[in-house]
Design an enzyme around this catalytic site. Structure first.
Site, PDB file in Angstrom:
ATOM      1  N   HIS A  90       0.853  -1.187   0.000  1.00 18.26           N
ATOM      2  CA  HIS A  90       0.000   0.000   0.000  1.00 18.26           C
ATOM      3  C   HIS A  90       0.884   1.231   0.000  1.00 18.26           C
ATOM      4  O   HIS A  90       1.956   1.243   0.604  1.00 18.26           O
ATOM      5  CB  HIS A  90      -0.905   0.014   1.246  1.00 18.26           C
ATOM      6  CG  HIS A  90      -2.095   0.912   1.086  1.00 18.26           C
ATOM      7  ND1 HIS A  90      -2.024   2.266   1.330  1.00 18.26           N
ATOM      8  CD2 HIS A  90      -3.355   0.660   0.695  1.00 18.26           C
ATOM      9  CE1 HIS A  90      -3.205   2.801   1.094  1.00 18.26           C
ATOM     10  NE2 HIS A  90      -4.031   1.856   0.704  1.00 18.26           N
ATOM     11  N   ASP A 150      -7.981  -5.275  -0.199  1.00 14.97           N
ATOM     12  CA  ASP A 150      -8.417  -6.156  -1.299  1.00 14.97           C
ATOM     13  C   ASP A 150      -8.050  -7.615  -1.096  1.00 14.97           C
ATOM     14  O   ASP A 150      -8.413  -8.456  -1.915  1.00 14.97           O
ATOM     15  CB  ASP A 150      -7.807  -5.654  -2.619  1.00 14.97           C
ATOM     16  CG  ASP A 150      -8.356  -4.283  -2.964  1.00 14.97           C
ATOM     17  OD1 ASP A 150      -7.558  -3.334  -3.076  1.00 14.97           O
ATOM     18  OD2 ASP A 150      -9.583  -4.166  -3.061  1.00 14.97           O
TER      19      ASP A 150
END
Ligand code: SDX
Length: 436
Positions: free
Chosen positions: A314, A371
Site C-alpha cells: 500500500h 483487497d
C-alpha cells in the site's frame, strides 16, 4: 457539507537555492504530518517541485478521513474504522462522511428516507445497457451509465447551488446500488429488479442483485446483508487515493458531479487500485493450493517478473491495513455462517503467513490490504469476480462525493493544473518531407 476551517501557518522553513534563500510557510493539521506551503515557489524561484505519484505531496486540506500508515490507523471524521464497522451502518457512515458528525435519530431517519426514496433510476436509463455486449466488463458499464446520469438529472448539475449539490449527492448515493445491480443482471441476461422502499440499503442491493421477479420471493439473508453493509463501510472512503484525487481533479474544472464520479469509477478500475480485489481472487485461484505458494512468492520478489502479490502492499499503510483485519475476521464468520468451505481462504491465510515472515515483504513493509480478503467474502456471497470492483465503486461513491463536496466549498481550491519536468526536444524548425 461540513464547515471548512482554514489552517494557520505555524512556522517557516528556509530553502536555499544557488545562494538565494526563500522562506516557506509550514502548516500543521489537527493530526498527521505538517506541510510545506510551496504555492509561491515557482513565482519566487522559477522552479517546480518534482513528485511523480505525489508520494510527498498534500493536494488539499481535508477533514474527512485520516490514515496513519505507520500505525495502521484509519479514522472517518475521527471515528476508528473498527468501531464503525462493528457498531454503525453504511448510511449512518455516509451521513458522517458527508456532514462531519454522526446523525441524531431524526437526522438518521430523514437521511435514510431521502436515500430510500431516490433509489429508482429514470426508466430511460435502462436503455443504455442494451448498447453493451452481454460480456462487457461491469466496470465498463458502470463508467458509461453513471456518466450518463448527467443527461438525466440536469436539475442537480449546478455545482454553485448548495441545494443542487445536496440533491446530486443524494441521487448518486441512492442510485449507485440500483445501477450496480442492473449491471449484474444485464451480464447474466436476467430482468432488472426495481428497488423496494421497505428494505435497508444493503438489503435492497442484495434483493435487486439476486432476486428474480415473477419466480419466487427472494428472502434477504440478515447474515449477508450485515456482511454487505460492513464491506460497504470499510470501502467508503480513504483520504486522497488515486480515484478520489481523480474525482477532485475532475471537479476542480467545474464538471458536474455525475461526470466526476464516472471519472472516479474509471480510475478505481485499475488493478493497482480498486481492481486489485478481482485480481487478488484470480491470483489465489491461479495459485490454487498451499503447496504452490512459494513459487508465487518467488515471482513477486523477482524484479524481472511484473507479477505482484495482489492484495498486498500500500502507498500509505506500512503496517496492517485495518480494513484487512476486519475483513479477515468477516471472511471466517461469513463462510462459517454460509457453511462454505473455500480452499482459497486457506491459501490466502497461508500466503499471508509466509509473506509476513519473508524478509522481502518485511523490509518493504508489505502487508495485506483491503483487497486481500474482500474477494473471498464476495465470492462466498455469490458475486462473480467481475463484480468485485463494482461493489468497491458502489461503496466509495459516498467517499468520492464527500470529498468532492469538501473541495467545492474550499476557498483555497482552484482548477488542478500540475506542471512538468520537460525532457523532450527544444524549439526546432519544420523540415519538408523531401529533406527528412
Ligand atoms: C487500494 O491509495 C489508497 O488508499 C488505495 C486503497 C483505497 O482504499 O482507496 O487503499 C485501495 O488501491 C489498495 C491497494 C490495492 N492494490 C494492490 O493490492 C496491488 C498490489 N500492490 C502494489 O501494486 C502496490 O503495493 C501498490 C500499488 C498498492 C502501492 O504501490 P507503491 O506505493 O507505489 O509502492 P511501490 O510500487 O513503489 O512498491 C515499493 C516496493 C517496490 O519494490 P522496489 O522498487 O522498492 O524494489 O515494494 C514492491 C515494489 O516492487 N511491492 C511489491 C508489491 N507492492 C509493492 N512487490 C510484490 N508484491 C506487491 N504487492
Amino acid at each position: 457539507m461540513a464547515k471548512y476551517e482554514k489552517t494557520v501557518a505555524d512556522d517557516t522553513a528556509t530553502l536555499t537555492i544557488r545562494g538565494e534563500s526563500y522562506e516557506l510557510p509550514i502548516y500543521g493539521g489537527s493530526v498527521g504530518p505538517d506541510v510545506l506551503d510551496i504555492r509561491a515557489l515557482y513565482g519566487n524561484t522559477g522552479m517546480f517541485t518534482f513528485d511523480p505519484g505525489f508520494t510527498s505531496t498534500a493536494s488539499c486540506e481535508s477533514a474527512i478521513t485520516y490514515i496513519d500508515g505507520g500505525k495502521g490507523e484509519l479514522l472517518y471524521r475521527g471515528y476508528p474504522i473498527e468501531q464503525l464497522a462493528e457498531k454503525s451502518d453504511f448510511l449512518e457512515v455516509a451521513y458522517l462522511l458527508l456532514n462531519g458528525e454522526l446523525p441524531n435519530k431524526e437526522q438518521d431517519a430523514k437521511f435514510k428516507h431521502d436515500i430510500t426514496y431516490h433509489t429508482m433510476v429514470h426508466e430511460q436509463l435502462n436503455r443504455f445497457f442494451g448498447g453493451f455486449r452481454r460480456d462487457a466488463h461491469p466496470m465498463a458499464i458502470m463508467c458509461g451509465v453513471v456518466g450518463a446520469m448527467s443527461a438525466f438529472y440536469h436539475d442537480s448539475t449546478d455545482i454553485s447551488d448548495p441545494e443542487q449539490r445536496r440533491v446530486a449527492s443524494t441521487r448518486l448515493i441512492a442510485k449507485i446500488p440500483t445501477i450496480a445491480a442492473m449491471t449484474y443482471k444485464y451480464s447474466i441476461g436476467q430482468p432488472f429488479v426495481y428497488p423496494r422502499n421497505d428494505l435497508s440499503y444493503a438489503e435492497n442491493f442484495l434483493y435487486m442483485t439476486f432476486g428474480v421477479p415473477e419466480s419466487e420471493e427472494y428472502k434477504v439473508s440478515k447474515t449477508l446483508a450485515d456482511a454487505m453493509d460492513k464491506i460497504f463501510i470499510l470501502h467508503a472512503d480513504h483520504e486522497q487515493n488515486a480515484s478520489t484525487s481523480t474525482v477532485r481533479l475532475a471537479g476542480s474544472s467545474g464538471a458536474n458531479p455525475f461526470a466526476c464520479i464516472a471519472a472516479g469509477i474509471a480510475s478505481l478500475w485499475g488493478p493497482a487500485h480498486g481492481g486489485a480485489n478481482e485480481a487478488c481472487l484470480n491470483m489465489l485461484s491461479e495459485i490454487g493450493s498451499v503447496d504452490r505458494i512459494p513459487e508465487y512468492i518467488a515471482k513477486a520478489k523477482d524484479k524481472s517478473d511484473p507479477f505482484r502479490l495482489m492484495g498486498f502492499g500500500h502507498r500509505v499503510y506500512k503496517n496492517f491495513d485495518p480494513r484487512a483485519k476486519v475483513l479477515q475476521q468477516a471472511a471466517h464468520d461469513v463462510l462459517a455462517e454460509l457453511g462454505v468451505n473455500d480452499p482459497l481462504l486457506d491459501v490466502a491465510q497461508e500466503l499471508e503467513k509466509i509473506a509476513l515472515e519473508d524478509p522481502y515483504f518485511v523490509e518493504k513493509k508489505l502487508y495485506p490490504n483491503v483487497d486481500f480478503y474482500s474477494g473471498i467474502i464476495l465470492k462466498a456471497m455469490g458475486f462473480p469476480t467481475s463484480m468485485f470492483t463494482v461493489l468497491f465503486a458502489l461503496a466509495r461513491t459516498v467517499g468520492w462525493i464527500s470529498q468532492w463536496g469538501e473541495m467545492i466549498v474550499d476557498p483555497t481550491q482552484k482548477i488542478g493544473r500540475p506542471r512538468q519536468l520537460f525532457i523532450g526536444e527544444g524549439a526546432r524548425d519544420y523540415t519538408d518531407i523531401e529533406n527528412r
